[in-house]
Design an enzyme around this catalytic site. Sequence first.
Site, mmCIF file in Angstrom:
data_model
loop_
_atom_site.group_PDB
_atom_site.id
_atom_site.type_symbol
_atom_site.label_atom_id
_atom_site.label_comp_id
_atom_site.label_asym_id
_atom_site.label_seq_id
_atom_site.Cartn_x
_atom_site.Cartn_y
_atom_site.Cartn_z
ATOM 1 N N CYS A 50 -10.360 3.378 10.498
ATOM 2 C CA CYS A 50 -9.967 3.209 9.092
ATOM 3 C C CYS A 50 -9.150 1.934 8.902
ATOM 4 O O CYS A 50 -9.294 1.242 7.890
ATOM 5 C CB CYS A 50 -9.166 4.431 8.647
ATOM 6 N N GLY A 89 3.427 0.755 5.515
ATOM 7 C CA GLY A 89 4.535 1.468 6.150
ATOM 8 C C GLY A 89 4.316 1.754 7.618
ATOM 9 O O GLY A 89 4.914 2.688 8.157
ATOM 10 N N ASP A 108 7.254 6.755 4.184
ATOM 11 C CA ASP A 108 7.222 5.470 4.882
ATOM 12 C C ASP A 108 6.829 4.323 3.953
ATOM 13 O O ASP A 108 7.486 3.278 3.920
ATOM 14 C CB ASP A 108 6.267 5.540 6.077
ATOM 15 N N SER A 109 5.755 4.516 3.200
ATOM 16 C CA SER A 109 5.321 3.440 2.307
ATOM 17 C C SER A 109 6.312 3.242 1.160
ATOM 18 O O SER A 109 6.493 2.115 0.679
ATOM 19 C CB SER A 109 3.919 3.713 1.772
ATOM 20 N N ALA A 150 0.858 -1.185 0.000
ATOM 21 C CA ALA A 150 0.000 0.000 0.000
ATOM 22 C C ALA A 150 0.894 1.236 0.000
ATOM 23 O O ALA A 150 1.683 1.442 0.930
ATOM 24 C CB ALA A 150 -0.907 0.001 1.220
ATOM 25 N N SER A 196 1.111 5.399 -0.263
ATOM 26 C CA SER A 196 0.364 6.645 -0.156
ATOM 27 C C SER A 196 0.995 7.758 -0.974
ATOM 28 O O SER A 196 0.332 8.731 -1.320
ATOM 29 C CB SER A 196 0.308 7.082 1.309
ATOM 30 N N GLY A 197 2.284 7.621 -1.241
ATOM 31 C CA GLY A 197 3.056 8.690 -1.853
ATOM 32 C C GLY A 197 4.045 9.305 -0.885
ATOM 33 O O GLY A 197 4.900 10.083 -1.275
ATOM 34 N N GLY A 198 3.940 8.921 0.390
ATOM 35 C CA GLY A 198 4.838 9.437 1.403
ATOM 36 C C GLY A 198 6.079 8.582 1.574
ATOM 37 O O GLY A 198 6.260 7.543 0.930
ATOM 38 N N CYS A 242 -6.891 12.666 7.689
ATOM 39 C CA CYS A 242 -6.619 12.902 6.264
ATOM 40 C C CYS A 242 -7.754 13.601 5.548
ATOM 41 O O CYS A 242 -7.521 14.324 4.570
ATOM 42 C CB CYS A 242 -6.279 11.580 5.578
#
Length: 346
Positions: A92, A116, A12-13, A6, A8-10, A189
């Site tokens: 979530c 992440g 950690d992932s 998964a 997110s674009g950040g 978010c």
Amino acid sequence: MKIAVAVSGGMDSLLALTLLKEQGHELIAVHGHFLPPSPAWETAEQGLAAVCESLGIPFHALDLHEEFEKRVVAPFERGYREGLTPNPCALCNPRMKFGVLLDAVQELGSDRLATGHYVRIEERGDFGRMLVRGVDRTKDQSYFLSLVPIDSLRLSLFPLAETLKKDVLAILAAQGLTPPVPGESQEICFVPNDDYQAFLTGRGVMPGSGPAELSDGTVVGTHQGLWRHTQGQRRGLGIPWQEALYVLDKDVARNVLIVGTKSELASNGCVAGQVNLMAAVDTWPDVVMVQTRYRQQAKPSHVRLVDGKLHFAFLEPHTRPTPGQVAAVYDENGVVLGGGVIEKPL
């Protein structure tokens, strides 16, 4: 074994993705759009697709915003209307990330879902594979995963289990990688600028003002809506009194805010529903560690399961637990035994 990561674009992932690639796994990257369509969709997709292409990893974007509205955002609004202080991130995770998204990646042919999160999955004796606090205790996210069914967590991988958050950007930079969506995500978010009051009023008329009372029934002022307050709150009450006042409770039926002094804040226990057991209660130690807020140290407690609810008796007083928040249960070694949603302090 095919693993879906998964993304997110950040940072950690992205690091989770690259660590698994280095280990030689067959991977796909999956981005779930949880928020309604916007220009941010295209920005995130283009950035993630470019990074994944450079790594030779197939990329998929999934539109999950209607499920997110139904399973997370609408319950968030409803919780505030009912006088709670909901924890949308904790909801979530079981409903979306390790629910809808996990189902979706399995349909794409993946055997496991990696994220992440800063947590561990480890073998722990008779308990089997269990969720355990991450090595980086400053970023440990096990509290937010305590409502996820253990069977779903056992289908998941957490490559950042041993990683320190402070090292992430340097590790990525050494590999020539930059997160396509820079910066840390905001607290909630789907709430712009972390202003939940503006968000809720934008979704419709919220409950209005009413009296503020001491615990003995003495009226000392007014409130502008119970949903604007949370247990333990001091600032923003606007009630002049001979000493500082704090929110003790909310009487939703009468639309009354109950306030009191700091000495009245301490709580000796709480009741939690929506229980998620990662191990049977009769296998738990006599004294467990319970955490009722994210930024709080877990404290010792006795616990009983009564009619499907967890009843905690704290061995030392806690700051009053907040209905709608999560009570996460650990053993002394940081193994997550279960969790529930706080219904009332005792």
